[in-house]
Design an enzyme around this catalytic site. Structure first.
Site, mmCIF file in Angstrom:
data_model
loop_
_atom_site.group_PDB
_atom_site.id
_atom_site.type_symbol
_atom_site.label_atom_id
_atom_site.label_comp_id
_atom_site.label_asym_id
_atom_site.label_seq_id
_atom_site.Cartn_x
_atom_site.Cartn_y
_atom_site.Cartn_z
ATOM 1 N N MET A 97 -0.779 -14.858 46.160
ATOM 2 C CA MET A 97 -0.286 -14.541 47.508
ATOM 3 C C MET A 97 0.211 -13.102 47.535
ATOM 4 S SD MET A 97 -0.847 -17.093 49.415
ATOM 5 C CE MET A 97 -0.120 -16.297 50.860
ATOM 6 N N ASP B 288 -4.567 -13.406 49.123
ATOM 7 C CA ASP B 288 -4.333 -13.919 50.482
ATOM 8 C C ASP B 288 -3.076 -13.282 51.059
ATOM 9 O OD1 ASP B 288 -4.082 -15.460 52.772
ATOM 10 O OD2 ASP B 288 -3.787 -17.362 51.710
ATOM 11 N N MET C 226 0.194 -26.101 56.495
ATOM 12 C CA MET C 226 1.632 -25.831 56.332
ATOM 13 C C MET C 226 2.443 -27.003 56.867
ATOM 14 S SD MET C 226 1.801 -21.869 57.548
ATOM 15 C CE MET C 226 0.555 -20.678 57.016
ATOM 16 N N ASP D 295 -5.473 -22.981 56.261
ATOM 17 C CA ASP D 295 -4.064 -22.932 55.869
ATOM 18 C C ASP D 295 -3.321 -24.153 56.388
ATOM 19 O OD1 ASP D 295 -3.764 -20.424 54.436
ATOM 20 O OD2 ASP D 295 -4.334 -19.469 56.321
ATOM 21 N N GLY E 173 0.304 -15.573 59.567
ATOM 22 C CA GLY E 173 -0.709 -14.532 59.484
ATOM 23 C C GLY E 173 -0.123 -13.205 59.935
ATOM 24 N N HIS F 238 -5.961 -24.419 51.570
ATOM 25 C CA HIS F 238 -4.763 -23.864 50.933
ATOM 26 C C HIS F 238 -3.561 -24.686 51.390
ATOM 27 C CE1 HIS F 238 -1.998 -20.015 50.728
ATOM 28 N NE2 HIS F 238 -1.647 -20.950 49.860
ATOM 29 N N MET G 169 0.032 -25.386 51.628
ATOM 30 C CA MET G 169 1.397 -24.856 51.516
ATOM 31 C C MET G 169 2.341 -25.976 51.928
ATOM 32 S SD MET G 169 0.444 -21.171 53.075
ATOM 33 C CE MET G 169 -1.059 -21.869 53.762
ATOM 34 N N HIS H 204 -11.341 -20.407 55.085
ATOM 35 C CA HIS H 204 -10.015 -20.631 54.499
ATOM 36 C C HIS H 204 -9.136 -21.364 55.514
ATOM 37 C CE1 HIS H 204 -6.717 -19.579 51.693
ATOM 38 N NE2 HIS H 204 -5.985 -19.392 52.773
ATOM 39 N N SER I 71 -9.485 -16.607 57.324
ATOM 40 C CA SER I 71 -8.463 -17.631 57.507
ATOM 41 C C SER I 71 -8.388 -17.999 58.981
ATOM 42 C CB SER I 71 -7.100 -17.099 57.052
ATOM 43 O OG SER I 71 -6.088 -17.906 57.616
HETATM 44 C C1 DX5 Z 1 -0.334 -16.965 54.944
HETATM 45 C C2 DX5 Z 1 -1.656 -17.675 54.876
HETATM 46 C C3 DX5 Z 1 -2.783 -16.723 54.976
HETATM 47 C C4 DX5 Z 1 -2.822 -15.976 56.284
HETATM 48 C C5 DX5 Z 1 -3.539 -14.695 56.086
HETATM 49 O O1 DX5 Z 1 0.692 -17.847 54.804
HETATM 50 O O2 DX5 Z 1 -1.799 -18.381 53.655
HETATM 51 O O3 DX5 Z 1 -4.031 -17.326 54.690
HETATM 52 O O4 DX5 Z 1 -3.432 -16.704 57.301
HETATM 53 O O5 DX5 Z 1 -3.495 -13.977 57.271
HETATM 54 P P1 DX5 Z 1 -3.559 -12.390 57.293
HETATM 55 O O6 DX5 Z 1 -4.866 -11.986 56.674
HETATM 56 O O7 DX5 Z 1 -3.462 -12.069 58.736
HETATM 57 O O8 DX5 Z 1 -2.390 -11.883 56.482
HETATM 58 ZN ZN ZN Z 2 -3.897 -19.003 52.968
#
Ligand code: DX5
Ligand code: ZN
Length: 226
Positions: free
Chosen positions: A144, A182, A44, A42, A151, A73, A75, A40, A15
């Protein structure tokens, strides 16, 4: 539309949320050279989750520096308003959140029509039952293992029980989308996830906060004793 491997598979998707954004191209090339299978991404919106990250322009730039599938992904609320733009920018797999959508079947069809693979994600407090009438149309289910937004959070242990429930549900339905996990994933819990039929491990901090990306990716593919 890209080809996906059949389940069971063992894919590692770093990610980029935990990467150094000032050196994003180099970071992506480093994990590609280190054996990553997917990238990956993310996305948001500051509404569905408390954090704000990146949008289509960054996906478009990333597309130019790697040949790996881009696993996007979302969100975000109302993802249906942005799907075409993300796919045009280069997303190969688009995952939406069950909690963010009223008309999931329609949005899954929209992702396929745009030319991408479709995934649905469930938050830690959402049961697997919501996937029953979607599973036949899905390429990917994203479970999730932290509450999304950041992260570096701790893996929630009830995820393991939920994966067992998901396995039972999918067996009863006779469908096998890829299962991705994830949040808080690293070499220490990878074996437990593979035992529960997970096909794709997302890892942010475990990869990008290490000094040797290739070594962590190798241990995610082949945890000790596996
Ligand atoms: C969380 C994200 C993840 C995150 C994972 O909201 O969707 O993809 O970046 O990071 P780690 O592996 O550090 O938990
Ligand atoms: Zn993610």
């Amino acid at each position: 539309m890209i080809d996906l491997p059949q389940s069971p598979a063992r894919l590692v998707a770093p990610s980029i949320l935990s990467a150094d954004f000032a050196r994003l191209g180099a970071e992506i090339q480093a994990v590609e050279a280190g054996g990553a299978d997917w990238i990956h991404v993310d996305v948001m919106d500051g509404r569905f989750v408390p954090n704000i990250t990146i949008g289509p322009p960054v996906v478009r730039s990333i597309r130019k520096v790697t040949r790996l599938p881009l696993d996007v992904h979302l969100m975000i609320e109302q993802p249906e308003q942005h799907i075409a733009e993300f796919v045009e920018a280069g997303a190969d797999i688009v995952t939406i959140h069950a909690e963010a959508c009223l008309h999931l079947n329609r949005i899954i069809a929209q992702i396929h029509q745009a030319g991408a693979r479709a995934g649905v994600s469930v938050n830690p407090a959402t049961g697997v039952e919501v996937l029953r009438w979607l599973a036949a149309d899905l390429d990917l289910i994203l479970v999730m293992s932290v509450n999304p937004g950041f992260g570096g959070q701790r893996f929630l242990p009830h995820t393991l029980q939920k994966l067992e429930e998901l396995g039972t549900l999918l067996d009863s339905l006779g469908h096998r989308p890829l299962i991705e996990v994830d949040g808080g994933v690293g070499p220490d819990n990878a074996a437990a996830l593979y035992q529960r039929k997970v096909d794709v491990l997302v890892a942010g901090n475990a990869v990008f906060r290490s000094s040797d990306y290739a070594s962590v990716i190798r241990r995610l593919h082949h945890p000790t004793g596996q």
